[in-house]
Structures are given as structure tokens and as C-alpha cells.
Design a protein around this motif. Structure first.
Motif, PDB file in Angstrom:
ATOM      1  N   GLU A 122       0.816  -1.205   0.000  1.00 58.32           N
ATOM      2  CA  GLU A 122       0.000   0.000   0.000  1.00 58.32           C
ATOM      3  C   GLU A 122       0.856   1.265   0.000  1.00 58.32           C
ATOM      4  N   ASP A 134       1.101  -7.944  -3.498  1.00 57.96           N
ATOM      5  CA  ASP A 134       0.131  -7.674  -2.434  1.00 57.96           C
ATOM      6  C   ASP A 134      -0.318  -8.990  -1.804  1.00 57.96           C
ATOM      7  N   ASN A 143      -2.722 -10.582   1.744  1.00 50.44           N
ATOM      8  CA  ASN A 143      -3.759 -10.223   2.710  1.00 50.44           C
ATOM      9  C   ASN A 143      -3.105 -10.001   4.071  1.00 50.44           C
ATOM     10  N   GLU A 144      -3.121  -8.765   4.546  1.00 55.08           N
ATOM     11  CA  GLU A 144      -2.499  -8.423   5.818  1.00 55.08           C
ATOM     12  C   GLU A 144      -3.524  -8.460   6.934  1.00 55.08           C
ATOM     13  N   ASP A 151      -5.147  -3.410   4.093  1.00 52.56           N
ATOM     14  CA  ASP A 151      -5.396  -3.604   2.661  1.00 52.56           C
ATOM     15  C   ASP A 151      -6.426  -2.575   2.203  1.00 52.56           C
TER      16      ASP A 151
END
Length: 781
Positions: free
Chosen positions: A327, A364, A366-367, A399
Motif C-alpha cells: 500500500e 500484495d 492479505n495483511e 489492505d
């Protein structure tokens, strides 16, 4: 001059004379000076013939008397013996064998002249013999292979190495004078004569520039050593090999193979190799001139990446050392520079290819949700009722480019006081918050909550909520001890110390107020209390004497809260007579316990009654046991509650009507089949082979009182029978011969005598009533 060849005419050597013959003692004459005898030269390696005459030794007196000549010294009569000898009559001295100068270069002999009686006629003379050197030895190198080195790029005249050869011949003559020269050089690059050698010292030096390790790493040189001062026509020669290694210098900078590298890395990952930077360096591998050092010069201001060198391949491993955030940065453009561990040699310029660009794409992932403040601390007074909203403990999803829903759950709540709204993270109480709970440490209560999203895969994060509980005055103080002891007479040291404690915290604790209640009036009349400090007080007798006994004294203690809380605590005090030391005596302790004489007497009476009851019970049990043992074995069926005899009222049809093999119950007439069985095959219900035991003889006419004795006798006989165990599955009490051991009851009346009396069966009791009716009825039956 010393002759180098054999003398064509041997010399005559005479003994020196000191006086003329016939001179008197009174007449003095001038003595001639003795001649110095020149040395005798003998060439080495002579081919003979031997023995070869060298000189002749002669005395002037050989005309007057008979002379005998001899020589002594090393080479004659001393080792090495026999090389030289002399004719004792003529005085001719000979050499008997070829000489080697390298073994012995000279000899020192002495010549003697004596008469026939052995008397010395002349003084001994010294003979010096020198062996003339011949060029019979080649130069010898100390090593057959010499190893040397020189740095690449060295200037002409740079020293490389030294070779050394020695010649055993005389170094003062041309025979031992060695000269050096280079015969060949391999390879010939860049020119055939890259090196030269000092002809006298053997030092090898560079003669031209252009040494390059990357082109030629080693030269092989053949060196020749020749004596006779290098005269190739007369001198003797020998060769050796010189290996010259060209040592590396950092004259080749590292060069990256491409101008641009690329790689990708997932976000939030560390110690991940993004890409490998390949480099080429022509210097010596695994040396400081070859080892590459990589640096990131631009594109990474936050220090997310570093480059480690692979010690084996010399590649640069671009590695993530600090997590990257998709991000925040979706890509990185790095500029890297590579150099060597060692500095470049002087005059070498760095190549432009030592710089390259690296493009890194961030993937990217998934945090997990993140709590903005973690841990989060809030303050509340204790005693908050259930259902109170404390705070909103919400997490954020990093995210931003993906719309995801965050849900909450409770992970850890030691006291089970809280609950969280799974949608918005609102924290609400489920029970009363108590600062004095065992789960509260230093006024702080901690609970952990979980926030998770609906991504794929699902990610979750944890957050800690810390609740600082402000104390309120909700705990009344308490007193210790609960029990104490004091003397019945007031003494200076007869006091009771009291301590107050409160579970609350400042300012809801001490200083405490201690006081005695006004009712009953005897409390303040007999006792007094005074505060020693904020937490301590002292209780003592107000009157000089108080009767021994146990007294319960109420004490009211109040804390310093706003408003204060009070507690009425009861202290049990034993007042007893004391000895001179102020200690309670034994009788005083009993009296203090409140037990008078009447109470003690009552207790003793109760104990006596209890013992009497126990004694009566024991006597009754003994009596009942005797009655039970004296009771006859045969009792009325209605009084017999034992289950060992079952009555089914079923007589069956007799043994003839049963399809049973009764042979197993019959005693065999012969024991041969048992004796013939091998060991270990016999059945446990067969009779043993040994002689039968003698059972006790019973009277022929039994009476009702001997049934128990009959059974006991049979049991005793079985116990004393050595054949019983393990032969106990079929116990034979009586053997009546052949036939079935279980004969029919009808056999009782099968005899023809008719004289037997069965009336005694009526005396055996009701169990034998049926038999008495059948056989005891007389002849009419």
C-alpha cells in the motif's frame, strides 16, 4: 712452477747436511743453508701405469754405510694406507693408485734414513704432495625444480628468483667456475625472452614488460649451468627447471553481466532473496582481487534491502531486511554498484559496467487487521456495574485497495469481565470490576482481543486492552490476630497488639481508628484500647484483676476513606493466671478454657458410660459366638437360611434313562493303562499309581450325630493324602470295587437277606424322611 703432468725424469731429493765430515770440534766451519724441498705434484685420475715413481730419496752417506729408507704419514703407514710406498734400498718413492682431489687434495709425508742397525743417519725430511685438479665433475643444481613468482604487470628488471649450482672441482681454477644461461622459455607469450639470468649469480629477472596473469599464469624456464667459465667446448654442463608463477593484482574490475536486473517480493516478508546479481571478474578466484562487494547507491532510502555476496559464486544476493508495504510502495528502482574487496591497482580505471539497475515489484498479500493503539489503556473506577460500555477497541485493515470486513472476538479475559461487539469492537462489562481481584496486578487488568478479516486466506491480529482500575473505598478494614492471651492481673507487659489491614489502596486505608463499643458497658469498664500508629493499636486491661476465662471483645476499626468504612471485629481473649515470668500456667490454661469442676465431672461420667457400653457389646458378641458354635449341624429347614442344599422336587428317571457315559465315573479295575502312559500325559482326575491312603474306619451303623465328624474325617484324610493335589478334581471318599461309584438308590433293597434295619433313618432328621418312608416301613412295603 708446479707441473700438471708427470715429470719425465723424477727428481732426486737429498737429506740436508748440518756439518762437513771430518771436521773437528775445535775448527769451526761455515754451514751451508738447507734447500727448501719443493712440493710434489700428482695429477688426479691418472691412468698409470702403477706403481708410478714420483721422486728418489737419497742420503750422502749411502757410500759409507748401508742406508735403509722409509716414509710415514697419511697415505703411507696411516689411513688411507698404501697410496705411497718407497724402496728401502734405492729410495725410490711410488704412488700406487689414481688419486681423487675431491676426496683428498694434499698429503704430508716424512722420509727417514737409518743404518743397518736401525740407527738414525739423517734427520727426517718433510714431503708435501699436492693432487692436481682435473675437470672431472659437472655442476650440480641444489634443486631440480625451482619455484619463483613475480607480480603481473611488473616492470623490466624486477627480481624473480635465484638458481644455484655447485661444482666439486677446484673453484680457484676454471674447472670449478660455473656460469648460467637460459636455454628455453615456455610459453613464448608475449615474447620468447621475458626473463634473463645473471651468468655468475644465477639471479633471474624480468627483461620485458607485459606479464599478464589472465593470459599466462606460469612460465617454465630451462636453466643451464656450465663450468670452465661457461666454455661450451670444454666445460661440463647441467640443467634445472625454473617455474615462475605470475601472481595476481587487482587489474580487472568486476563487471555486472547485464545492465538491468528484476525481481519481485511479497509484502511483509523478510530475509527473502529478491534476485541474484551476476558478475564477471578475471582476477584470481576467491581472492580479495576477485571477491565482489555490492552497494545500493539509490532507490532505497528506508533501507528495505541489502546485498550479500555469495562466497562461492561471487553473486550478489539482493535480500529484503525490512518488510515492504504494498500500500506504500508497489515497486522499487534500485541502483547498485559492485567493486572488489581489494583496491584496484594503480593506473586501472573502473568499468562503466560495474553499475546496474534493479527493478523490484511488490506483491500484495492479505495483511491482518491492525489495532492503531496496542496496547490500549483506559481508566475506570472499580465497581463499574455489568453492562457498562468501556471503550471501542477497533482495528484497521491495512489492505486499502481491497474492501474487507473486520470481525472481533475475545481471546483472553482472565476474570471473564468483558465482552466485545463482533461488528464494531465495542467493549462492555459483564460483571463488576474489582480492583482487589487476584487477576488485577498493580491496579491493571489486561484482556486480549482478536480482529480477523474475510480475506483469502483469512488474516487476524491481536490487541491488548489495559484497564487501570481506580480504587474506591469498598473494603472495610479487618483486625488480626483473632485470638490472644493475657494475664488475669494487669501487668506492664500484659498487653495485646492489634494490627489493621485493608484491601483497598491509598487514600482508602490508614490511618485507622480503633475504639471499643459502648455496649455492653463491661467492655469499656474492663478493657481499654489505644492506637500506637496508623495501622497498630494496643488492647489491655483497665482493671487490676479479671477472673480467668475466655472473653470475646468486640473492636470497631474504621479506615480513612470518604466516606469511611467501619468493621466490628471480635477478638477471643483467654484470661489466665500467670507465673512470675508472665506466662500462662497449665492450670490457668484449663481455667481459661472455661471448664469448671462440674463440666469436667460430666465429661468423665460420659467417658465411663461409653466404655461400659463397649464392654457389654463385646461380652454379647462372645456369647453369641459360643451359641453359634454349640448349635447342631442339622437344623430345621425353615431355620436354615443357607443355600448349599437346593430342593427341586424332581427325581428324574434314574441313571438307566440318561444317555450318559458313566465309565468316566467308574474306578478302573486295572492300572496298566495309567502306568504305560508317558510322563506329563496323565489326567488330573485319574487315580495316582501310588498306594492308596488309609482312610479312617467308620462304624457300620452311623447315627445322626456323626455326620459332621464323617465329613471332617474325610476332609482331614484328603488333606493328608499325598496323592490329593493336583488329584483333586475327583475326590473318592470310598471305593466299593467294580461298578458304578454312583449306584442307584434302589440297590439299598436289592439284597435277599431282608434282615437289615432301616428304622434309624427316622432319627436322621426331616431330610432323610423320604428314605425312612421307603425302607423303614416293614415287610409290607
Amino acid at each position: 712452477m708446479l707441473s700438471r703432468v708427470w715429470e719425465s725424469q723424477p727428481r732426486v731429493i737429498k737429506f740436508s747436511r748440518r756439518h762437513q765430515r771430518g771436521s773437528s770440534a775445535n775448527s769451526l766451519r761455515r754451514q751451508k743453508r738447507d734447500w727448501v724441498i719443493p712440493p710434489i705434484n700428482v695429477p688426479e685420475n691418472s691412468r698409470g701405469p702403477f706403481p708410478h715413481m714420483l721422486v728418489r730419496i737419497r742420503s750422502d752417506q749411502d757410500k759409507d754405510v748401508g742406508i735403509r729408507y722409509s716414509i710415514t704419514g697419511a697415505g703411507a703407514d696411516q689411513p688411507p694406507s698404501g697410496i705411497y710406498n718407497i724402496d728401502p734400498i734405492s729410495g725410490n718413492m711410488f704412488v700406487t693408485q689414481p688419486l681423487d682431489r675431491e676426496e683428498r687434495a694434499s698429503f704430508h709425508l716424512r722420509a727417514h734414513a737409518v743404518d743397518m742397525n736401525g740407527n738414525k743417519v739423517e734427520n727426517p725430511i718433510d714431503l708435501y704432495i699436492y693432487v692436481i685438479d682435473m675437470n672431472d665433475n659437472r655442476p650440480e643444481f641444489q634443486n631440480q625444480v625451482y619455484n619463483g613468482s613475480v607480480a603481473e604487470g611488473s616492470k623490466p628488471g624486477s627480481s624473480v628468483m635465484q638458481v644455484t649450482a655447485t661444482d666439486s672441482d677446484d673453484s680457484t681454477t676454471a674447472n670449478g667456475m660455473v656460469r648460467y644461461r637460459i636455454l628455453s622459455q615456455t610459453p613464448h607469450s608475449p615474447i620468447p625472452n621475458m626473463f634473463t639470468i645473471n651468468s655468475e649469480t644465477g639471479d633471474i629477472v624480468t627483461v620485458a614488460a607485459g606479464l599478464d596473469r589472465e593470459k599466462v599464469s606460469q612460465y617454465t624456464i630451462i636453466v643451464q649451468a656450465t663450468d670452465m667459465e661457461g666454455n661450451l667446448n670444454f666445460g661440463l654442463s647441467n640443467t634445472a627447471t625454473a617455474l615462475i608463477s605470475i601472481t595476481d593484482i587487482n587489474d580487472n574490475p568486476p563487471e555486472l553481466t547485464v545492465r538491468t536486473f528484476s525481481g519481485e517480493v511479497p509484502e511483509n516478508k523478510v530475509n527473502v532473496v529478491v534476485t541474484n546479481l551476476t558478475v564477471v571478474d578475471r582476477d584470481q578466484p576467491h581472492s580479495p582481487n576477485w571477491n565482489a562487494v555490492y552497494r545500493i547507491v539509490s532507490g532505497d532510502p528506508s533501507g528495505h534491502f541489502t546485498i550479500r555476496t555469495n562466497p562461492i559464486t561471487n553473486e550478489g544476493m539482493l535480500t529484503v531486511v525490512k518488510p515492504v508495504d504494498f500500500e506504500m510502495n508497489r515497486a522499487f528502482m534500485l541502483t547498485v554498484v559492485v567493486s572488489n574487496q581489494a583496491h584496484l591497482a594503480s593506473g586501472i580505471q573502473s568499468s562503466l559496467q560495474s553499475t546496474a539497475g534493479v527493478t523490484i515489484s511488490v506483491q500484495d498479500v492479505n495483511e491482518p487487521p491492525v489495532f492503531p493503539v496496542n496496547p490500549k489503556t483506559i481508566r475506570f473506577e472499580e465497581g463499574v456495574p455489568a453492562g457498562t460500555t468501556l471503550t471501542v477497541f477497533a482495528a484497521q485493515d491495512p489492505d486499502h485497495f481491497i474492501h474487507q470486513i473486520v470481525r472481533y472476538s475475545k481471546l483472553s479475559d482472565p476474570a471473564n469481565w468483558l465482552k466485545i461487539n463482533r461488528t464494531n469492537g465495542q467493549i462492555t462489562t459483564m460483571a463488576l470490576l474489582d480492583r482487589e481481584s487476584m487477576y488485577v496486578k498493580n491496579n491493571m487488568y489486561e484482556a486480549t482481543f482478536l480482529a480477523y478479516d474475510n480475506g483469502s486466506p483469512q488474516a487476524s491480529g491481536t490487541g491488548t486492552l489495559q484497564i487501570y482500575l481506580i480504587d474506591v473505598n469498598d473494603n472495610a478494614p479487618v483486625l488480626i490476630p483473632k485470638e490472644a492471651q493475657i494475664c488475669e492481673r494487669a501487668r506492664p507487659n500484659s498487653r495485646i497488639n492489634i494490627t489493621a489491614s485493608d484491601a483497598d489502596a491509598e487514600p482508602n486505608v490508614g490511618p485507622f481508628v480503633f475504639e471499643l463499643p459502648s455496649f455492653p458497658a463491661s467492655i469499656r469498664r474492663n478493657w481499654t484500647i489505644s492506637r500506637l500508629s496508623g495501622d497498630y493499636a494496643q488492647l489491655r486491661l483497665r482493671i487490676p484483676y479479671l477472673e480467668a476465662g475466655v472473653y470475646v471483645i468486640p473492636v470497631i476499626v474504621s479506615d480513612s476513606g470518604n466516606p469511611p468504612l467501619s468493621n466490628r471485629s471480635m477478638i477471643r481473649i483467654k484470661v489466665c493466671p500467670c507465673d512470675n515470668n508472665g506466662d500462662c500456667s497449665a492450670t490457668g490454661a484449663v481455667a481459661a478454657a472455661g471448664l469448671g469442676t462440674g463440666a469436667i465431672i460430666a465429661i468423665l461420667i460420659c467417658i465411663i458410660i461409653l466404655l461400659s457400653m463397649v464392654l457389654l457389646f463385646v461380652v454379647w458378641m462372645k456369647r453369641r459366638e459360643k451359641e453359634r458354635q454349640a448349635k447342631p449341624l442339622l437344623i430345621d429347614p425353615e431355620d436354615d437360611v443357607r443355600d448349599n442344599i437346593l430342593k427341586y422336587d424332581e427325581e428324574g428317571g434314574g441313571e438307566e434313562d440318561q444317555d450318559y457315559d458313566l465309565s468316566q465315573l467308574q474306578q478302573p479295575e486295572s492300572l496298566d493303562h495309567i502306568i504305560s502312559k508317558p510322563t506329563g500325559v496323565r489326567r488330573v482326575d485319574e487315580r495316582p499309581v501310588i498306594a492308596e491312603s488309609q482312610y479312617p474306619v467308620r462304624p457300620s451303623m452311623p447315627h445322626p450325630g456323626d455326620i459332621g465328624d464323617f465329613i471332617n474325617d474325610g476332609l482331614r484324610a484328603a488333606d493328608n493324602d499325598p496323592t490329593a493335589p493336583p488329584y483333586d478334581s475327583l475326590l473318592v471318599f470310598d471305593y466299593e470295587g467294580s461298578g458304578s461309584t454312583a449306584g442307584s438308590v434302589s440297590s439299598l433293597n436289592s439284597t435277599s437277606s431282608g434282615d437289615q434295619d432301616y428304622d434309624y433313618l427316622n432319627d436322621w432328621g426331616p431330610r432323610f424322611k423320604k428314605l425312612a418312608d421307603l425302607y423303614g416301613g416293614g415287610e409290607d412295603d
